[in-house]
Write a protein that holds these residues in place. Structure first.
Motif, PDB file in Angstrom:
ATOM      1  N   ARG A 387      24.178  16.805   0.738  1.00 45.74           N
ATOM      2  CA  ARG A 387      24.043  16.094   1.939  1.00 45.74           C
ATOM      3  C   ARG A 387      24.182  17.414   3.075  1.00 45.74           C
ATOM      4  O   ARG A 387      23.209  17.272   4.156  1.00 45.74           O
ATOM      5  N   TRP A 392      19.766  16.184   2.191  1.00 53.37           N
ATOM      6  CA  TRP A 392      19.328  14.672   1.797  1.00 53.37           C
ATOM      7  C   TRP A 392      20.044  13.786   2.723  1.00 53.37           C
ATOM      8  O   TRP A 392      21.136  13.998   3.179  1.00 53.37           O
ATOM      9  N   TRP A 395      21.015   7.880   2.743  1.00 57.40           N
ATOM     10  CA  TRP A 395      20.405   6.847   1.699  1.00 57.40           C
ATOM     11  C   TRP A 395      20.184   7.252   0.427  1.00 57.40           C
ATOM     12  O   TRP A 395      20.343   6.360  -0.417  1.00 57.40           O
ATOM     13  N   ALA A 396      20.034   8.740  -0.035  1.00 56.97           N
ATOM     14  CA  ALA A 396      19.902   9.177  -1.185  1.00 56.97           C
ATOM     15  C   ALA A 396      21.201   9.602  -1.740  1.00 56.97           C
ATOM     16  O   ALA A 396      21.352   9.383  -2.936  1.00 56.97           O
ATOM     17  N   VAL A 397      22.031  10.146  -1.021  1.00 54.03           N
ATOM     18  CA  VAL A 397      23.339  10.803  -1.511  1.00 54.03           C
ATOM     19  C   VAL A 397      24.085   9.696  -1.812  1.00 54.03           C
ATOM     20  O   VAL A 397      24.963   9.808  -3.027  1.00 54.03           O
ATOM     21  N   ALA A 400      23.577   7.831  -5.499  1.00 54.22           N
ATOM     22  CA  ALA A 400      24.020   8.639  -6.564  1.00 54.22           C
ATOM     23  C   ALA A 400      25.326   9.160  -6.632  1.00 54.22           C
ATOM     24  O   ALA A 400      25.842   9.155  -7.931  1.00 54.22           O
TER      25      ALA A 400
END
Length: 622
Positions: A387, A392, A395-397, A400
């Protein structure tokens, strides 16, 4: 050129087998045996066997293949990895309370690793030697003595280094993984329906049907991924590509085939569950298999021991552990080090653990909680790096991180019940290391604050010395100081008692950066402060060992020459006194004072010529 590169990559990949995958590669010795050992009341029925195999398979895919190899390995600090490296990376873009919390997480992870490193050699070697029981019960009384002999020999050879023996590690582990695969294929061919466990539905059904028993069984399922931290910690030695190639080309297929082969055997012969790994082999192969397994577990243990040496050096350089004697055992490999105090402490602890627990099954109760604790911490630190450092998007971190914690937290929670059965051991070791590391870090910070309170600004002092010089004597004086803006206490004491100053004065400050290595051309910053005063700032990475002789040689190359026999080194030796002043609790102050007294002398750690050193004492109230 391409052929040469391919050969080099193949060689590095083979070497990675021996160091990186030793621990996880020996997990088939005990994982399924512990799942059906009777601790949880789990019967080796058809559905249960396929359910456990499904959990093991998807654990290898989601945790090792996706989390570590695809995600965590991206978080490298100039090619280096490891929990302290991850902590350093995560703190770069974070300040204040969040940064302090990340440091605490990193120290906790390091503490867990120290707990794990004591159990890993004991667990691995015991599980291999116990294969003799499968041959004949006559060997049972000799298992403990043989295991202790193997472990003692392992620690005794550490002082000689592992460069020569290390050349065997890769080929031996290559043979080991091929053996795993061969044994597994034989079992699967007898009962191919076991391949149905590749379907994750079996794992989900197992969890739903067995409830609490299935949840507790996760505490043994996690044994299949012990050693995953080595994937990240050893990245600096081999690089990402060889580690990934070794995993997908050989390690993962061999592990899956062997686990499924053991599962097939248990389905056909439920009694084989007592030791499915060795029961998978034909009778004629048992003796060589026990020998190969023992060699493989020694290699796995060596990798962990080397890892703790490396972690300790990082902790010393980053200021979390007092200075220790660090010996280099190879002229070619900078990573080949030996730390006597750590080695003998580990040997004593491992012997106590083996004698106290007596068998790999008993040790399995203590194994896992440290591994899963480190896994949770790695997820949180890696998410912070993704992050803050990689930028990133949330919404991606977030998904996951949620996925990894959805796996890590249940595995950690499933191991909590082991605390009373031996799981307290790695927790106690981790807690002790956490207290020692945080006390030393805070103590050094507090000491610097106290010294700064008494410090005289450097600029004004130098102007006064040049305008109204005391008696000057021939030669060069090098004053070691941790502060680049205050007058060294050793210099003040020298002026006070001897009332002289050398004709040339060099203020030397050695600093550790949050990077593993510093390029030689970026090592030194030399500043001429006046006609007779110089300042030298020497930067080192946390995987490097400072060397004053090397610093002086590099100074000469940059125009500041030294005649060693005409140079004196002045150090301040503080006598610390615990007081009621705000800063640290009294018990921690006393602990810090004790640690300071037992720290390696600066002259030895920085490799200063001992016959040219003058130490001047100073009392500091904490």
């Amino acid at each position: 050129m391409q052929v040469h590169n391919n050969k080099a990559m193949a060689g590095i990949t083979l070497a990675a087998l021996g160091v990186v995958y030793g621990d996880i590669g020996t997990s088939p010795l005990y994982t399924l045996k512990e799942c059906f050992s009777g601790h949880y009341g789990l019967l080796p029925t058809h559905d249960n066997v396929l359910g456990v195999l499904s959990l093991v398979f998807w654990e290898l895919i989601l945790v090792v293949s996706i989390k570590y190899l695809a995600f965590v390995l991206r978080a490298d600090n100039r090619g280096e990895g490891g929990i302290l490296t991850l902590m350093a990376l995560s703190k770069r873009k974070v300040r204040g309370t969040p940064g302090w919390l990340l440091m605490i997480l990193g120290i906790m992870g390091a503490g867990f690793f120290y707990g794990e490193v004591i159990i890993t050699p004991a667990m691995s070697v015991l599980s291999a030697v116990e294969g003799l029981e499968v041959i004949t019960p006559t060997f049972t009384p000799y298992i403990l003595p043989i295991s202790l002999s193997v472990l003692s020999g392992l620690f005794l050879i550490q002082k000689h280094g592992t460069a020569r023996v290390g050349t065997l590690f890769g080929p031996v582990m290559g043979i080991w993984f091929l053996t795993l695969a061969t044994l597994g294929v034989g079992g699967i061919m007898d009962n191919p329906e076991v391949l149905g466990a590749l379907n994750p539905v079996w794992g989900v059904r197992f969890m739903l049907d067995n409830g609490m028993i299935a949840f507790l069984t996760l505490g043994s399922v996690v044994l299949a991924i012990t050693g995953t931290e080595a994937l990240y910690a050893d990245m600096g030695h081999f690089g990402k590509s060889p580690i990934r190639r070794a995993w997908f080309a050989l390690v993962l297929p061999a592990l899956v085939l062997n686990y499924f082969g053991q599962g097939a055997l248990i389905l056909a012969e439920p009694a084989a569950v007592k030791n499915p790994f060795f029961n998978l082999a034909p009778d004629w192969a048992l003796y060589p298999l026990v020998g190969l397994a023992t060699f493989a577990t020694v290699i796995a243990s060596q990798a962990v021991i080397s890892g703790v040496f490396s972690l300790t050096r990082q902790a010393v350089q980053l200021g979390y552990i007092p200075r220790l004697s660090i010996l280099h055992t190879s002229e070619k490999e900078i990573g080949q080090i030996y730390i006597p105090m750590i080695n003998w402490a580990l040997l004593a602890a491992v012997i106590i653990v083996v004698v106290a627990f007596g068998s790999s099954s008993n040790l399995a109760a203590a194994y896992g909680i440290a591994v899963t604790g480190t896994m949770v911490i790695t997820t949180l630190l890696a998410a912070t790096v993704a992050r803050r450092n990689w930028r990133w998007p949330l919404w991606a971190v977030a998904p996951a991180t949620a996925l990894f914690l959805f796996i890590d937290v249940p595995l950690f929670s499933a191991n909590i019940h082991k605390i009373t059965a031996g799981g307290w051991l790695p927790l106690v070791i981790g807690a002790v290391m956490f207290i020692l590391m945080t006390t030393w870090k805070r103590g050094r910070s507090l000491l610097a604050e106290r010294l700064d309170e008494q410090a005289i600004p450097l600029d004004g002092f130098i102007e006064n010395m040049e305008a109204y010089p005391p008696t000057r004597v021939a030669g060069t004086a090098v004053f070691m100081t941790s502060s680049s803006h205050g007058v060294p206490h050793a210099m003040l004491h020298n002026l006070k008692h001897n009332k002289v100053l050398h004709e040339r004065v060099v203020l030397l400050t050695i600093r550790t950066k949050d990077e593993p290595y510093v390029e030689p051309e970026e090592r030194l910053t030399i500043t001429r402060l006046s006609d007779s005063f110089w300042q030298v700032l020497a930067d080192y990475g946390y995987k490097e060992t400072p060397d004053v002789n090397a610093i002086l040689a590099q100074c000469e190359a940059q125009g500041l020459a030294f005649e060693v026999m005409d140079t004196s080194f002045f150090l301040s030796r503080e006598t610390l006194i615990s007081t009621d002043r705000p800063g640290m609790a009294r018990w921690r102050e006393k602990l810090f004072v004790g640690m300071s007294r037992n720290a390696l002398k600066a002259t030895d750690f920085f490799q200063i010529p001992t016959n040219r050193v003058v130490e001047l004492g100073a009392q500091v109230e904490l």
